[in-house]
Design a protein around this motif. Structure first.
Motif, PDB file in Angstrom:
ATOM      1  N   ASP A  19      34.039  21.977  12.465  1.00 46.17           N
ATOM      2  CA  ASP A  19      33.640  20.803  12.237  1.00 46.17           C
ATOM      3  C   ASP A  19      31.951  20.989  11.895  1.00 46.17           C
ATOM      4  O   ASP A  19      32.115  20.185  10.521  1.00 46.17           O
ATOM      5  CB  ASP A  19      32.977  20.362  13.646  1.00 46.17           C
ATOM      6  N   GLU A  20      31.359  22.057  12.137  1.00 40.48           N
ATOM      7  CA  GLU A  20      30.075  21.715  11.376  1.00 40.48           C
ATOM      8  C   GLU A  20      30.163  21.792   9.545  1.00 40.48           C
ATOM      9  O   GLU A  20      29.770  21.053   8.876  1.00 40.48           O
ATOM     10  CB  GLU A  20      29.044  23.051  12.027  1.00 40.48           C
ATOM     11  N   PHE A  22      32.831  21.870   8.045  1.00 39.25           N
ATOM     12  CA  PHE A  22      33.641  20.266   7.060  1.00 39.25           C
ATOM     13  C   PHE A  22      32.834  19.018   7.215  1.00 39.25           C
ATOM     14  O   PHE A  22      32.187  18.396   6.122  1.00 39.25           O
ATOM     15  CB  PHE A  22      34.914  19.585   7.869  1.00 39.25           C
ATOM     16  N   ALA A  23      31.465  18.798   8.437  1.00 36.83           N
ATOM     17  CA  ALA A  23      30.422  18.153   8.068  1.00 36.83           C
ATOM     18  C   ALA A  23      29.641  17.965   6.836  1.00 36.83           C
ATOM     19  O   ALA A  23      29.199  17.497   6.086  1.00 36.83           O
ATOM     20  CB  ALA A  23      30.121  18.052   9.042  1.00 36.83           C
ATOM     21  N   LEU A  24      29.350  19.385   6.754  1.00 41.96           N
ATOM     22  CA  LEU A  24      28.367  19.648   5.826  1.00 41.96           C
ATOM     23  C   LEU A  24      29.353  19.276   4.212  1.00 41.96           C
ATOM     24  O   LEU A  24      28.545  19.096   3.545  1.00 41.96           O
ATOM     25  CB  LEU A  24      28.099  21.450   5.854  1.00 41.96           C
ATOM     26  N   ALA A  26      31.183  17.870   3.566  1.00 37.44           N
ATOM     27  CA  ALA A  26      31.905  16.323   3.204  1.00 37.44           C
ATOM     28  C   ALA A  26      30.042  15.240   2.864  1.00 37.44           C
ATOM     29  O   ALA A  26      30.469  14.562   2.341  1.00 37.44           O
ATOM     30  CB  ALA A  26      32.169  15.824   4.734  1.00 37.44           C
ATOM     31  N   ALA A  27      28.972  16.144   3.382  1.00 36.10           N
ATOM     32  CA  ALA A  27      27.611  14.938   3.016  1.00 36.10           C
ATOM     33  C   ALA A  27      27.340  15.443   1.640  1.00 36.10           C
ATOM     34  O   ALA A  27      26.457  14.689   1.444  1.00 36.10           O
ATOM     35  CB  ALA A  27      26.914  15.415   4.450  1.00 36.10           C
ATOM     36  N   LEU A  52      38.566  16.478  13.245  1.00 36.26           N
ATOM     37  CA  LEU A  52      38.021  17.299  12.190  1.00 36.26           C
ATOM     38  C   LEU A  52      38.636  16.264  11.238  1.00 36.26           C
ATOM     39  O   LEU A  52      38.596  16.068   9.860  1.00 36.26           O
ATOM     40  CB  LEU A  52      38.941  18.173  11.838  1.00 36.26           C
ATOM     41  N   GLU A  54      37.828  12.872  10.381  1.00 38.05           N
ATOM     42  CA  GLU A  54      36.270  12.396  10.270  1.00 38.05           C
ATOM     43  C   GLU A  54      36.028  13.093   8.896  1.00 38.05           C
ATOM     44  O   GLU A  54      35.617  12.206   7.702  1.00 38.05           O
ATOM     45  CB  GLU A  54      35.231  11.704  10.861  1.00 38.05           C
ATOM     46  N   HIS A  55      36.021  14.503   8.991  1.00 35.53           N
ATOM     47  CA  HIS A  55      35.198  14.942   7.426  1.00 35.53           C
ATOM     48  C   HIS A  55      37.097  15.006   6.549  1.00 35.53           C
ATOM     49  O   HIS A  55      35.984  16.013   5.227  1.00 35.53           O
ATOM     50  CB  HIS A  55      35.108  15.894   8.296  1.00 35.53           C
TER      51      HIS A  55
END
Length: 147
Positions: A19-20, A22-24, A26-27, A52, A54-55
């Motif tokens: 998750d971390e 994917f979030a990084l 996507a950001a 997951l 959301e990313h």
């Protein structure tokens, strides 16, 4: 194949680093696409169940039982590239399985291989089913192999 697809949809959560990561990505404006040999419904279920989705901007997965379209054939990867209208040279495939990496290279995509760090064997077998190798590979240290 259907039984395996159902099993994957109910596997334990992937490592938190998934998750971390994917979030990084996507950001940073990276369009994350998940490509899987599993049935599209199993992939969608897994992504949603573990937050997951959301990313992930897109995913490409098996929609029919045609094994000829699975790696080492590049079909799923080229389909994802066409759908996103992105040039292959702007894509990067991260995977741990040789066949998947071969398929990505055949599609003209650069690759990064993730390998799990070797650990000492345990006396007791794990009580839970083994994690999905693709997500589990994200928890290891990367071993980069660019084409």
């Amino acid at each position: 194949m259907v039984a395996l697809d159902r099993t994957v949809a109910v596997l334990p959560s992937p490592p938190p680093i998934t998750d971390e990561a994917f979030a990084l990505l996507a950001a940073a404006g990276t369009q994350v696409t998940v490509i899987s040999n599993l049935a599209a419904t199993a992939v969608r279920t897994f992504l949603i169940r573990h937050g997951l989705d959301e990313h992930v901007r897109h995913f490409a997965a098996r929609t029919r039982p045609d094994r000829a379209a699975l790696p080492p054939a590049p079909d799923l990867i080229t389909a994802a590239i066409r759908e996103r209208a992105a040039p292959a040279r702007s894509c990067l495939f991260v995977g741990s399985a040789d066949l998947d990496l071969t398929a990505a290279r055949a599609a003209g995509v650069d690759t990064i291989r993730y390998r799990r760090r070797a650990t000492a064997p345990t006396a007791e077998p794990p009580a839970t089913p083994p994690p999905n190798p693709w997500f589990d590979a994200l928890a290891g240290e990367p071993s980069i192999a660019r084409r």
